[in-house]
Design a protein around this motif. Structure first.
Motif, short mmCIF file in Angstrom:
data_model
loop_
_atom_site.label_atom_id
_atom_site.label_comp_id
_atom_site.label_asym_id
_atom_site.label_seq_id
_atom_site.Cartn_x
_atom_site.Cartn_y
_atom_site.Cartn_z
N PRO A 125 48.53 34.53 40.70
CA PRO A 125 47.57 35.57 40.32
C PRO A 125 47.93 36.89 41.02
O PRO A 125 48.19 36.91 42.22
N ARG A 126 48.00 37.97 40.26
CA ARG A 126 48.31 39.26 40.86
C ARG A 126 47.20 40.29 40.66
O ARG A 126 47.32 41.44 41.07
N LYS A 133 36.55 38.20 38.85
CA LYS A 133 36.57 38.21 37.38
C LYS A 133 36.56 36.78 36.83
O LYS A 133 35.84 36.48 35.87
N ALA A 134 37.36 35.91 37.43
CA ALA A 134 37.40 34.53 36.96
C ALA A 134 36.06 33.83 37.19
O ALA A 134 35.60 33.06 36.34
N ALA A 135 35.44 34.08 38.33
CA ALA A 135 34.16 33.44 38.64
C ALA A 135 33.09 33.85 37.63
O ALA A 135 32.24 33.04 37.23
N ARG A 136 33.13 35.12 37.21
CA ARG A 136 32.13 35.58 36.23
C ARG A 136 32.28 34.84 34.90
O ARG A 136 31.29 34.45 34.28
N ALA A 275 45.51 35.31 33.02
CA ALA A 275 44.55 34.20 33.14
C ALA A 275 44.05 33.76 31.77
O ALA A 275 42.90 33.35 31.64
N SER A 276 44.91 33.83 30.76
CA SER A 276 44.50 33.37 29.42
C SER A 276 44.16 31.89 29.42
O SER A 276 43.47 31.42 28.51
N TRP A 277 44.65 31.14 30.43
CA TRP A 277 44.33 29.71 30.51
C TRP A 277 42.85 29.48 30.79
O TRP A 277 42.36 28.36 30.65
N LEU A 278 42.11 30.55 31.15
CA LEU A 278 40.67 30.44 31.33
C LEU A 278 39.90 30.81 30.06
O LEU A 278 38.68 30.79 30.07
N ASN A 279 40.63 31.14 29.00
CA ASN A 279 39.99 31.54 27.74
C ASN A 279 39.90 30.32 26.82
O ASN A 279 40.92 29.77 26.40
N GLN A 280 38.70 29.90 26.50
CA GLN A 280 38.53 28.65 25.75
C GLN A 280 39.13 28.70 24.35
O GLN A 280 39.51 27.67 23.80
N ASP A 330 36.45 24.53 41.78
CA ASP A 330 37.88 24.26 41.51
C ASP A 330 38.70 25.53 41.69
O ASP A 330 39.82 25.50 42.20
N LEU A 331 38.15 26.65 41.24
CA LEU A 331 38.84 27.93 41.40
C LEU A 331 39.04 28.27 42.87
O LEU A 331 40.14 28.69 43.27
N ASP A 332 38.02 28.07 43.67
CA ASP A 332 38.14 28.36 45.11
C ASP A 332 39.22 27.49 45.75
O ASP A 332 40.00 27.97 46.58
N ARG A 333 39.28 26.20 45.37
CA ARG A 333 40.30 25.32 45.93
C ARG A 333 41.70 25.76 45.50
O ARG A 333 42.65 25.72 46.29
N LEU A 334 41.83 26.17 44.23
CA LEU A 334 43.12 26.63 43.74
C LEU A 334 43.59 27.86 44.51
O LEU A 334 44.75 27.94 44.94
N LEU A 335 42.71 28.82 44.69
CA LEU A 335 43.10 30.05 45.39
C LEU A 335 43.44 29.78 46.85
O LEU A 335 44.33 30.42 47.41
#
Length: 348
Positions: A125-126, A133-136, A275-280, A330-335
């Motif tokens: 992630p850059r 943004k991802a959390a929202r 982060a398109s992988w977060l787009n359903q 899960d996002l927090d663990r990934l970061l």
């Protein structure tokens, strides 16, 4: 297992019951009981086996696996990935092993499912605001915005474009599967042009909207938005959240001002960069790729459009909301894992 058999026998259990408890046959139980009675604890060890002794010590096998897990450049080898033959040559050249066959090296690696000739692309992630943004977006998937539950008249739409869907007319007809034969698709084809497939997915209600356009851009995406926002219940909704990536059709604050200015109840929510992988909607596009586009065999663009829209109608008839399990935790663990990965690199 052998010790459990002996202990159960010492407790007075019959062989049939011991076999059920341990998960072996009664004959196996009787064999180890007899050996223990005859030779004591030494009888529970393996007896010497016939055949040639092990040619390579365990340390050599472990070192071979360690080399397979290294990048070739770290050992001065000018290749990008190990193949079995190259790994074998490196083992011999380094003096770790006597001449060894590639089949032996393959067997060593198969023990741990190591396949150094494969690779997978990934990206860090850059976006400086990636977490926020991802959390929202993840909160919206759970039906939450700014800490409050979404109301009855609030909806979440995931939207994007699938670009350059070509019409490839094969030079010879595709043959269906036959007896002892897979489907055959001619390699050569004539190009019949390409279309862009724009789609929007109601995350919580499994409604699907789509359209085919000659190309992507601000105006084609605006027509997709109008297609959704003029349809009930979205036309009279309190708020409709649109989750989009950072493609040129809907990038930056200008897209927010344009779309929210045109539709008073629309709220544009951008994903972080890369982060398109977060787009359903990408899940649906992957289904389209597997079931409609591959293998690509269309006579012209009209057939491409008809097939995609027909599949869209078919899919929506049985669609259900995606079982989205990637949460903010899960996002927090990934970061955190990525941060731990970057720290040694910074130190170096």
């Amino acid at each position: 297992m052998r010790a459990r058999i002996v202990l159960d026998a010492a407790a007075g259990l019959p062989s049939a019951l011991i076999a059920r408890r341990v998960g072996v046959t009664p004959n196996t139980v009787r064999k180890w009981r007899k050996r223990f009675c005859t030779h004591g604890s030494a009888g529970l060890r393996d007896r010497p086996r016939p055949g040639r002794p092990r040619a390579f010590p365990a340390a050599v096998v472990a070192e071979a696996k360690a080399i397979a897990c290294e990048l070739p450049a770290t050992r001065g080898v000018p290749i990008s990935r190990w193949s079995l033959a190259e790994l074998r040559e490196e083992l011999i050249a380094s003096g770790l092993a006597a001449p060894v066959s590639t089949s032996t090296v393959r067997r060593w690696l198969d023990e741990d499912a190591i396949k150094p000739w494969q690779h997978r692309a990934w990206i860090f992630p850059r976006d400086p605001d990636f977490a926020a943004k991802a959390a929202r977006v993840l909160d919206l998937y759970e039906g939450i915005f700014d800490g409050a539950k979404l109301g009855e008249g609030e909806y979440v739409i995931s939207a994007d474009e699938k670009t350059s869907i070509q019409a490839r007319c094969r030079c010879h007809p595709t043959l269906p599967p036959g007896r002892a034969r897979v489907m055959r698709v001619e390699h050569e084809y004539d190009r019949g042009g390409a279309l862009a497939y724009l789609a929007a997915w109601d995350v919580h209600h499994a409604r699907l909207f789509g359209r085919l356009e000659p190309t992507t851009g601000i105006q084609p995406f605006g027509r997709l938005v109008a297609q959704v926002m003029t349809t009930e219940p979205y036309a009279s909704a309190t708020r409709v959240f649109w989750v989009v990536d950072n493609g040129s059709s809907h990038r930056g604050q200008a897209s927010v001002d344009r779309l929210q200015g045109e539709w008073a109840n629309l709220r544009l929510v951008h994903l972080p960069v890369h982060a398109s992988w977060l787009n359903q909607i990408e899940i649906y596009f992957s289904v389209v790729q597997r079931k409609v586009v591959t293998p690509n065999d269309f006579t012209d663009l009209a057939e491409v459009e008809a097939r995609l829209l027909a599949f869209q109608c078919r899919y929506e008839q049985t669609a259900a909301p995606f079982d989205w399990r990637f949460t903010q935790s899960d996002l927090d663990r990934l970061l955190r894992r990525l941060e731990e990965h970057e720290q040694p690199a910074r130190a170096a």
